[in-house]
Design a protein around this motif. Structure first.
Motif, PDB file in Angstrom:
ATOM      1  N   ILE A   1       0.669  -1.600   0.092  1.00  0.00           N
ATOM      2  CA  ILE A   1       0.326   0.231  -0.264  1.00  0.00           C
ATOM      3  C   ILE A   1       0.907   1.165  -0.102  1.00  0.00           C
ATOM      4  O   ILE A   1       0.434   1.931  -0.784  1.00  0.00           O
ATOM      5  N   PHE A   2       1.896   1.027   0.752  1.00  0.00           N
ATOM      6  CA  PHE A   2       3.017   2.221   1.037  1.00  0.00           C
ATOM      7  C   PHE A   2       2.970   2.568  -0.484  1.00  0.00           C
ATOM      8  O   PHE A   2       3.340   3.939  -0.708  1.00  0.00           O
ATOM      9  N   ALA A   3       3.723   1.196  -1.162  1.00  0.00           N
ATOM     10  CA  ALA A   3       3.833   1.972  -2.808  1.00  0.00           C
ATOM     11  C   ALA A   3       3.501   2.932  -3.550  1.00  0.00           C
ATOM     12  O   ALA A   3       3.159   3.064  -4.232  1.00  0.00           O
ATOM     13  N   VAL A   4       2.180   1.406  -3.768  1.00  0.00           N
ATOM     14  CA  VAL A   4       1.552   1.944  -4.748  1.00  0.00           C
ATOM     15  C   VAL A   4       0.722   4.030  -4.473  1.00  0.00           C
ATOM     16  O   VAL A   4       0.143   4.022  -5.394  1.00  0.00           O
ATOM     17  N   GLN A   5       0.946   3.899  -3.344  1.00  0.00           N
ATOM     18  CA  GLN A   5       0.245   5.347  -2.896  1.00  0.00           C
ATOM     19  C   GLN A   5       1.389   6.552  -3.394  1.00  0.00           C
ATOM     20  O   GLN A   5       1.285   7.432  -3.168  1.00  0.00           O
ATOM     21  N   MET A   6       2.966   6.088  -3.440  1.00  0.00           N
ATOM     22  CA  MET A   6       3.627   6.889  -4.487  1.00  0.00           C
ATOM     23  C   MET A   6       2.846   6.913  -5.997  1.00  0.00           C
ATOM     24  O   MET A   6       3.748   7.615  -6.584  1.00  0.00           O
ATOM     25  N   LEU A   7       1.869   6.322  -6.412  1.00  0.00           N
ATOM     26  CA  LEU A   7       2.093   5.954  -8.057  1.00  0.00           C
ATOM     27  C   LEU A   7       0.934   7.136  -8.002  1.00  0.00           C
ATOM     28  O   LEU A   7      -0.330   6.154  -8.674  1.00  0.00           O
ATOM     29  N   ASN A   8       0.663   8.050  -7.890  1.00  0.00           N
ATOM     30  CA  ASN A   8      -0.331   9.524  -8.537  1.00  0.00           C
ATOM     31  C   ASN A   8      -0.619   8.841 -10.165  1.00  0.00           C
ATOM     32  O   ASN A   8       0.167   9.439 -10.804  1.00  0.00           O
ATOM     33  N   PHE A   9      -1.826   8.504  -9.917  1.00  0.00           N
ATOM     34  CA  PHE A   9      -2.331   9.044 -11.524  1.00  0.00           C
ATOM     35  C   PHE A   9      -3.467  10.223 -12.164  1.00  0.00           C
ATOM     36  O   PHE A   9      -3.920  10.408 -11.208  1.00  0.00           O
ATOM     37  N   PRO A  10      -3.553  10.803 -13.043  1.00  0.00           N
ATOM     38  CA  PRO A  10      -4.140  11.604 -13.733  1.00  0.00           C
ATOM     39  C   PRO A  10      -5.375  11.751 -13.407  1.00  0.00           C
ATOM     40  O   PRO A  10      -6.012  10.176 -14.034  1.00  0.00           O
TER      41      PRO A  10
ATOM     42  N   SER B   1       2.114  10.852 -11.819  1.00  0.00           N
ATOM     43  CA  SER B   1       1.544  12.488 -11.817  1.00  0.00           C
ATOM     44  C   SER B   1       2.544  13.186 -10.493  1.00  0.00           C
ATOM     45  O   SER B   1       1.942  12.844  -9.705  1.00  0.00           O
ATOM     46  N   ALA B   2       2.471  14.117 -11.469  1.00  0.00           N
ATOM     47  CA  ALA B   2       3.116  15.288 -10.021  1.00  0.00           C
ATOM     48  C   ALA B   2       1.905  15.941  -9.908  1.00  0.00           C
ATOM     49  O   ALA B   2       2.173  17.001 -10.080  1.00  0.00           O
ATOM     50  N   ASN B   3       0.816  16.633 -10.761  1.00  0.00           N
ATOM     51  CA  ASN B   3      -0.614  17.052 -10.668  1.00  0.00           C
ATOM     52  C   ASN B   3      -0.234  16.751  -8.936  1.00  0.00           C
ATOM     53  O   ASN B   3      -0.605  15.960  -8.280  1.00  0.00           O
ATOM     54  N   PRO B   4      -1.174  17.605  -8.693  1.00  0.00           N
ATOM     55  CA  PRO B   4      -1.392  17.883  -6.933  1.00  0.00           C
ATOM     56  C   PRO B   4      -2.938  16.829  -6.864  1.00  0.00           C
ATOM     57  O   PRO B   4      -4.084  16.930  -7.748  1.00  0.00           O
ATOM     58  N   ASP B   5      -2.789  15.687  -5.274  1.00  0.00           N
ATOM     59  CA  ASP B   5      -4.463  14.880  -5.630  1.00  0.00           C
ATOM     60  C   ASP B   5      -5.652  15.398  -5.271  1.00  0.00           C
ATOM     61  O   ASP B   5      -5.406  17.163  -4.984  1.00  0.00           O
ATOM     62  N   GLY B   6      -6.315  14.917  -5.667  1.00  0.00           N
ATOM     63  CA  GLY B   6      -7.590  15.731  -5.291  1.00  0.00           C
ATOM     64  C   GLY B   6      -7.875  16.621  -4.136  1.00  0.00           C
ATOM     65  O   GLY B   6      -8.496  17.609  -4.091  1.00  0.00           O
ATOM     66  N   LEU B   7      -7.395  16.653  -2.732  1.00  0.00           N
ATOM     67  CA  LEU B   7      -7.810  17.076  -1.346  1.00  0.00           C
ATOM     68  C   LEU B   7      -6.890  18.481  -1.585  1.00  0.00           C
ATOM     69  O   LEU B   7      -7.128  18.938  -1.855  1.00  0.00           O
ATOM     70  N   GLU B   8      -5.454  18.610  -2.600  1.00  0.00           N
ATOM     71  CA  GLU B   8      -4.498  19.288  -2.603  1.00  0.00           C
ATOM     72  C   GLU B   8      -5.300  20.012  -3.365  1.00  0.00           C
ATOM     73  O   GLU B   8      -5.403  21.541  -3.135  1.00  0.00           O
ATOM     74  N   LYS B   9      -5.555  19.558  -4.501  1.00  0.00           N
ATOM     75  CA  LYS B   9      -6.850  20.765  -5.317  1.00  0.00           C
ATOM     76  C   LYS B   9      -7.666  21.240  -4.828  1.00  0.00           C
ATOM     77  O   LYS B   9      -7.610  22.609  -4.981  1.00  0.00           O
TER      78      LYS B   9
END
Length: 352
Positions: free
Chosen positions: A50-59, A266-274
């Motif tokens: 889970i830690f590893a996959v949480q690093m994989l932000n997807f657009p 993806s380097a875009n902000p995640d849902g909460l950040e946006k």
């Protein structure tokens, strides 16, 4: 969806901390019943994955990304109580080592990302499994739906918490609409990852999946012209089935995802950040207490090559998480064995 310091006021953050501590205490007791010789060695690996996959932000939308929350995946693979602990371990490692998610907001993050997602996902999963045909496909479909619904549920809980303890004067209606809208899209990604992972494990080792227990039908033997159930396998025979191959494959996969694939996330902000930026919530965000950590922001301090820095940070994160998680779950497993032995001894003592 990691909530930083400053978003939620001190009284509500403290109350969320009490809720989180209570849920973790209950989960510690419940996990002792869930963990056995099959799941105990793998629970720490689930946390690391889970830690590893949480690093994989997807657009997911214009200028927005999402990442796995993991509650549904953990609950289905190792059980709801153990699942809460898995995600909590991940959040603790992220907050302390990587300055991801505020330390004063740790209770909020555990309540939202660990408890809410796990409970909602497992309730949906168990409900679907009861009405669908008992098959591997049904397990996968139920996993997909459970994961999909767990993410907007977490968005709703965050909105409720913010409505009570938010530190900016913003329209809660707008926050709710934006949060649920974008997290429905993120939920689709969560559902795909969860269904693929659960489906892959169920295909090769359904006995390792908590949510798939009872899926394998007993063998039938023909005795005197009639079909009867074959005797259950002896505990020693079950224990002899090594989990080493599954563990090694899972660990290598986690290391590759965190150490290499994460560079292309993806380097875009995640849902909460946006949403926080668009609605002005982030005006009150405070600097993380671990901002000067050598691993802050998922990079190794003083290493200028971004690919190498991020990759090393991911590998270190996976290693620390799997060690911490495995230590917790083995301790719980040993406690269960010790309690069972004590109960057996007391039962054999002569009555005075």
């Amino acid at each position: 969806m990691h909530v930083p310091d400053g978003f939620i006021n001190a009284p509500v953050s403290a109350a969320a901390g009490v809720v989180a501590a209570g849920a973790v205490a209950v989960s510690l007791r419940g996990a002792r019943r869930e963990l056995d010789e099959r799941t105990a060695p793998l629970a720490g690996l689930v946390a690391a994955f889970i830690f590893a996959v949480q690093m994989l932000n997807f657009p997911v939308a214009a200028g927005t990304s999402g990442h796995l929350l993991g509650g549904a995946l953990a609950a289905i693979l190792v059980g709801p109580y153990t699942g809460v602990l898995c995600v909590s371990v991940v959040l603790l490692m992220q907050g302390v080592l990587f300055a991801d998610g505020g330390l004063t907001a740790l209770g909020v993050n555990i309540t939202d990302m660990a408890i809410t997602t796990t409970v909602v996902a497992y309730l949906v999963f168990r409900g679907l499994v009861k009405v669908l045909p008992r098959s591997r496909r049904s397990i996968t479909v139920s996993s997909f739906v459970a994961a999909l619904l767990s993410v907007p549920a977490a968005a709703i809980v965050f909105t409720l918490v913010y409505a009570i303890g938010g530190t900016t004067d913003v329209s809660i209606g707008k926050v709710a609409t934006a949060m649920v809208g974008v997290h429905v899209l993120i939920g689709i990604g969560e559902a795909v990852i969860t269904a693929l992972t659960v489906g892959a494990v169920v295909a090769v080792r359904p006995d390792l999946v908590h949510g798939a227990r009872g899926l394998t039908k007993p063998l039938k033997l023909k005795v005197g012209g009639e079909l009867v159930d074959a005797p259950a396998a002896a505990p020693a025979a079950v224990a002899a089935r090594s989990h080493r191959k599954v563990w090694v494959i899972g660990l290598v996969t986690s290391l590759v995802l965190a150490g290499f694939v994460s560079f292309y996330a993806s380097a875009n902000p995640d849902g909460l950040e946006k949403v926080a930026h668009d609605e002005g919530i982030d005006r009150t965000a405070k600097e993380h207490a671990s901002a000067d950590s050598p691993l802050a922001d998922y990079g190794v301090k003083n290493i200028t090559d971004s690919r190498l820095s991020g990759g090393l940070a991911g590998v270190i994160g996976v290693g620390v998480t799997v060690v911490a998680g495995t230590g917790v779950f083995w301790a719980l497993r040993r406690r269960r064995t010790s309690d069972a032995a004590s109960t057996e001894v007391r039962a054999q003592e002569p009555v005075a």
